[in-house]
Write an enzyme that holds these catalytic residues in place. Structure first.
Site, PDB file in Angstrom:
ATOM      1  N   LYS A  22       0.845  -1.200   0.000  1.00 47.03           N
ATOM      2  CA  LYS A  22       0.000   0.000   0.000  1.00 47.03           C
ATOM      3  C   LYS A  22       0.880   1.251   0.000  1.00 47.03           C
ATOM      4  O   LYS A  22       0.618   2.209  -0.739  1.00 47.03           O
ATOM      5  CB  LYS A  22      -0.873  -0.024   1.251  1.00 47.03           C
ATOM      6  CG  LYS A  22      -1.777   1.157   1.380  1.00 47.03           C
ATOM      7  CD  LYS A  22      -3.165   0.702   1.769  1.00 47.03           C
ATOM      8  CE  LYS A  22      -4.157   1.804   1.544  1.00 47.03           C
ATOM      9  NZ  LYS A  22      -5.441   1.297   1.119  1.00 47.03           N
ATOM     10  N   ARG A  68      13.869   0.652   9.783  1.00 48.63           N
ATOM     11  CA  ARG A  68      14.241   0.879  11.186  1.00 48.63           C
ATOM     12  C   ARG A  68      14.817  -0.402  11.760  1.00 48.63           C
ATOM     13  O   ARG A  68      14.150  -1.449  11.792  1.00 48.63           O
ATOM     14  CB  ARG A  68      13.057   1.344  12.032  1.00 48.63           C
ATOM     15  CG  ARG A  68      13.499   1.520  13.514  1.00 48.63           C
ATOM     16  CD  ARG A  68      12.559   2.352  14.319  1.00 48.63           C
ATOM     17  NE  ARG A  68      11.333   1.653  14.689  1.00 48.63           N
ATOM     18  CZ  ARG A  68      10.464   2.126  15.582  1.00 48.63           C
ATOM     19  NH1 ARG A  68      10.691   3.285  16.193  1.00 48.63           N
ATOM     20  NH2 ARG A  68       9.374   1.453  15.853  1.00 48.63           N
ATOM     21  N   GLU A 131      14.919   9.260  21.865  1.00 49.03           N
ATOM     22  CA  GLU A 131      13.660   8.903  22.541  1.00 49.03           C
ATOM     23  C   GLU A 131      13.880   8.381  23.949  1.00 49.03           C
ATOM     24  O   GLU A 131      13.018   7.708  24.507  1.00 49.03           O
ATOM     25  CB  GLU A 131      12.884   7.878  21.696  1.00 49.03           C
ATOM     26  CG  GLU A 131      13.682   6.664  21.288  1.00 49.03           C
ATOM     27  CD  GLU A 131      12.917   5.724  20.354  1.00 49.03           C
ATOM     28  OE1 GLU A 131      11.682   5.758  20.319  1.00 49.03           O
ATOM     29  OE2 GLU A 131      13.590   4.930  19.658  1.00 49.03           O
ATOM     30  N   ASP A 158       8.225   7.006  23.666  1.00 47.96           N
ATOM     31  CA  ASP A 158       9.272   6.366  24.470  1.00 47.96           C
ATOM     32  C   ASP A 158       9.934   7.375  25.416  1.00 47.96           C
ATOM     33  O   ASP A 158      10.235   7.062  26.560  1.00 47.96           O
ATOM     34  CB  ASP A 158      10.348   5.764  23.558  1.00 47.96           C
ATOM     35  CG  ASP A 158       9.971   4.378  23.068  1.00 47.96           C
ATOM     36  OD1 ASP A 158       9.914   3.461  23.892  1.00 47.96           O
ATOM     37  OD2 ASP A 158       9.712   4.228  21.858  1.00 47.96           O
ATOM     38  N   ILE A 224       1.858   7.284  10.918  1.00 45.28           N
ATOM     39  CA  ILE A 224       1.651   5.857  11.203  1.00 45.28           C
ATOM     40  C   ILE A 224       0.468   5.290  10.440  1.00 45.28           C
ATOM     41  O   ILE A 224       0.164   4.104  10.578  1.00 45.28           O
ATOM     42  CB  ILE A 224       1.476   5.591  12.722  1.00 45.28           C
ATOM     43  CG1 ILE A 224       0.499   6.589  13.326  1.00 45.28           C
ATOM     44  CG2 ILE A 224       2.824   5.621  13.430  1.00 45.28           C
ATOM     45  CD1 ILE A 224       0.047   6.227  14.722  1.00 45.28           C
ATOM     46  N   ASP A 272      15.553  42.536   7.990  1.00 49.82           N
ATOM     47  CA  ASP A 272      17.010  42.405   7.918  1.00 49.82           C
ATOM     48  C   ASP A 272      17.375  40.955   7.634  1.00 49.82           C
ATOM     49  O   ASP A 272      16.512  40.142   7.293  1.00 49.82           O
ATOM     50  CB  ASP A 272      17.705  42.996   9.156  1.00 49.82           C
ATOM     51  CG  ASP A 272      17.348  42.255  10.425  1.00 49.82           C
ATOM     52  OD1 ASP A 272      16.566  41.285  10.348  1.00 49.82           O
ATOM     53  OD2 ASP A 272      17.845  42.626  11.498  1.00 49.82           O
TER      54      ASP A 272
END
Ligand code: COA
Ligand code: MG
Length: 290
Positions: A22, A68, A131, A158, A224, A272
């Site tokens: 997906k 990961r 974490e 975490d 997620i 500036d």
């Protein structure tokens, strides 16, 4: 100048081929196939092989493909690298980053693999997740641990449990840590990626949280679920109004510069150098200065 945007980084458990398939169909800047906490211990082996096969067989278009790892210095991480290196992901995400020795050792290991496989040096990029309390106090060293590092990621869930705080919707308990990650990333010229938003049903809350992260200085955010991706990517893309405002400011800057004027007033505000740099940054992120 070039800029490799990582606005949304979509995580999925690496043993879930359906989700990886997906993800390959989505317009997402970056995907992270997870071998760590999203995968049950007895599924790690299957996850490694599913991720390796996906890398070798699926077309992800322009989406960056990351994996990961399990925490460094564990047998799990060794097994992860043995299976995943030959599958040639674009890079690795290191969870619970705390010490520079293991990050440098990983970088050296990647360099050896690159040399032996005839790949360009530095092909594999690294992103470190901060974490834990120890990771947070070692930010300065971690950010400088290896030139291979391209981003610091803040992992709020975490981290909260690591310091004994209570997670709230307002997030005051993680504000200091979020800003610390942004600060150290900026000082080391790294991208800063914000923590995930766990409530999958609250798209307005996600939008507000992503915008707040961008205001703090983050360049992207973890996702997620596929439905979080467009919301996050929009929040980290300069709006048309921001782009036009930056272009007007830079035009005025050029005109004043030609007259030898440093600081000037533009649309009722003093301008500036820091504001010029911010305007250039907006155009860079919008892909206008590539
Ligand atoms: N990546 C890719 N596809 C995903 C996805 C993800 N992270 N999360 C959900 N999908 C897919 C589902 O497979 C489903 O596909 P389908 O319509 O073809 O069947 C579709 O999107 C809708 O999903 P939905 O039914 O709403 O969610 P779910 O109940 O299947 O999954 C979670 C919910 C939270 C388990 C899932 O989103 C997930 O695994 N997220 C990643 C979690 C993770 O990696 N955590 C560790 C790192 S922080
Ligand atoms: Mg974590």
């Amino acid at each position: 100048m070039s800029y490799n945007p990582r606005r949304a980084l979509l995580f999925m458990p690496a043993d879930d081929l359906h989700k990886i398939n997906k993800a390959a169909t989505l317009e997402v800047d970056c995907i992270v196939m997870d071998l760590e906490d999203g995968v049950a211990p007895d599924r790690k082996h299957a996850a490694r092989h599913t991720a390796a096969q996906a890398l070798q067989t699926l077309a992800f278009g322009r989406t960056e493909r990351l994996v990961r790892l399990n925490p460094l210095n564990t047998a799990e991480a060794e097994a992860d690298l043995a299976v995943l290196l030959p599958a040639l992901p674009d890079g690795f995400v290191v969870p619970k980053a705390e010490d520079t020795i293991s990050l440098s050792a990983l970088s050296a290991r990647l360099a050896t693999f690159e040399r032996e496989a005839g790949l360009p040096q530095g092909k594999f990029t690294l992103l470190a997740i901060i974490e834990t309390a120890r990771g947070m106090v070692a930010l300065r060293e971690i950010a400088a641990s290896t030139p291979r590092l391209s981003a610091l990621i803040f992992g709020g869930e975490d981290y909260t449990s690591s310091i004994g705080a209570q997670r709230t919707p307002q997030g005051m308990e993680i504000l200091y840590a979020r800003s610390a990650v942004v600060l150290h990333a900026a000082a080391a010229h790294l991208q800063a990626i914000d923590t995930l938003f766990t409530n999958l049903e609250d798209s307005e809350g996600l939008r507000a949280d992503a915008r707040f992260g961008r205001q703090l200085g983050f360049t992207g955010k973890l996702a997620i679920h596929p439905k979080q991706v467009p919301i996050i990517q929009e929040a980290f893309t300069p709006s048309q109004a921001e782009i036009e405002s930056a272009e007007r400011l830079l035009a005025a800057y050029k005109a004043n510069q030609a007259l030898g004027i440093g600081v000037f007033a533009h649309e009722g505000k003093m301008v500036d150098m820091p504001m010029i740099k911010a305007a250039q940054n907006v155009l860079l992120r919008a892909g206008r200065l590539l």
